[in-house]
Write a protein that holds these residues in place. Structure first.
Motif, PDB file in Angstrom:
ATOM      1  N   GLU A  53       0.833  -1.216   0.000  1.00  0.00           N
ATOM      2  CA  GLU A  53       0.000   0.000   0.000  1.00  0.00           C
ATOM      3  C   GLU A  53       0.860   1.256   0.000  1.00  0.00           C
ATOM      4  OE1 GLU A  53      -2.450  -0.248   3.425  1.00  0.00           O
ATOM      5  OE2 GLU A  53      -3.704  -1.890   2.649  1.00  0.00           O
ATOM      6  N   LEU A  54       1.980   1.210   0.700  1.00  0.00           N
ATOM      7  CA  LEU A  54       2.850   2.382   0.820  1.00  0.00           C
ATOM      8  C   LEU A  54       3.906   2.448  -0.284  1.00  0.00           C
ATOM      9  CD1 LEU A  54       3.424   2.430   4.692  1.00  0.00           C
ATOM     10  CD2 LEU A  54       1.960   3.958   3.361  1.00  0.00           C
ATOM     11  N   GLY A  55       3.885   1.483  -1.181  1.00  0.00           N
ATOM     12  CA  GLY A  55       4.857   1.487  -2.269  1.00  0.00           C
ATOM     13  C   GLY A  55       6.226   0.997  -1.869  1.00  0.00           C
ATOM     14  N   VAL A  56       6.308   0.262  -0.758  1.00  0.00           N
ATOM     15  CA  VAL A  56       7.570  -0.316  -0.309  1.00  0.00           C
ATOM     16  C   VAL A  56       7.611  -1.767  -0.782  1.00  0.00           C
ATOM     17  CG1 VAL A  56       8.982  -0.933   1.682  1.00  0.00           C
ATOM     18  CG2 VAL A  56       7.608   1.163   1.716  1.00  0.00           C
ATOM     19  N   GLY A  57       8.668  -2.163  -1.459  1.00  0.00           N
ATOM     20  CA  GLY A  57       8.771  -3.521  -1.980  1.00  0.00           C
ATOM     21  C   GLY A  57       9.278  -4.488  -0.924  1.00  0.00           C
TER      22      GLY A  57
END
Length: 211
Positions: free
Chosen positions: A31-35
């Motif tokens: 959701e936060l764009g952290v892989g």
């Protein structure tokens, strides 16, 4: 990649039983764009931590706590995870994930800051395992500090070591791919290290420091 190898890779990724705490942290990271690391990568990190009896682990790249939870799972009950990230927002999510999984505050040390500033202040030869969960350019810049921190017999784990399947393609010459490729080769050539490159997730470079 052949169809059979693709099937085997998929089976490998689906093989670990991902605990709910890791699954929730993974969803939040997406959701936060952290892989976040893949389940197979996380399970391997946990296995490596257990294999060296890790009590002191340093992780560069906290994210939302996915890799940290896997590491804590593999560490002994008195083990302490030190995790460093420049992003305060994701570290707050990681703290929530550690709390939700039932780990007391004494088991984690969350440091907000640039790893290049923090790592030189950390004690040499005092960590059982160091994890570089960052992009290849940063991993290449931090590898020497990570090795300085490792005890003899300790493990360095570098995630994203195949970088979107680009590293294996010699035609790929962009800066990030070259950094990942050259880091692996440089570590492989050192006589004081034992090195293996594993095709889990986006690739994991596993390094053992020997005397």
């Amino acid at each position: 990649m052949s169809a059979d190898k693709t099937l085997s890779w998929s089976y490998t990724e689906e093989f670990p039983l991902e605990p709910e705490a890791q699954a929730q942290a993974r969803r939040r990271g997406i959701e936060l764009g952290v892989g976040p690391v893949s389940p197979a990568t996380g399970a391997l990190l946990s296995t490596l931590a257990a294999g060296v009896g890790a009590r002191s682990v340093a992780e560069i790249g906290t994210g939302t706590g996915v890799s940290g939870l896997w590491l804590l799972q593999g560490m002994g009950p008195d083990g302490v995870l030190t995790t460093i990230d420049v992003e305060a927002e994701v570290q707050r999510e990681a703290r929530r994930a550690f709390d939700a999984a039932g780990y007391p505050g004494s088991r984690t040390r969350v440091i907000q800051g640039r790893a290049s500033d923090v790592m030189p202040r950390m004690a040499a030869r005092s960590y059982d395992m160091v994890v570089l969960d960052v992009d290849p350019l940063e991993a290449a810049a931090l590898a020497e500090q990570a090795l300085r921190m490792l005890r003899v017999g300790g493990v360095l784990a570098v995630t994203r070591a195949l970088w979107n399947d680009h590293v294996a393609d010699p035609a790929r010459r962009d800066q990030t791919t070259v950094a990942a490729r050259e880091l692996g080769k440089a570590l492989r050539e050192r006589e004081d290290l034992v090195v293996s490159l594993l095709p889990v997730g986006d690739g994991l470079l596993a390094v053992v420091r020997r005397a």
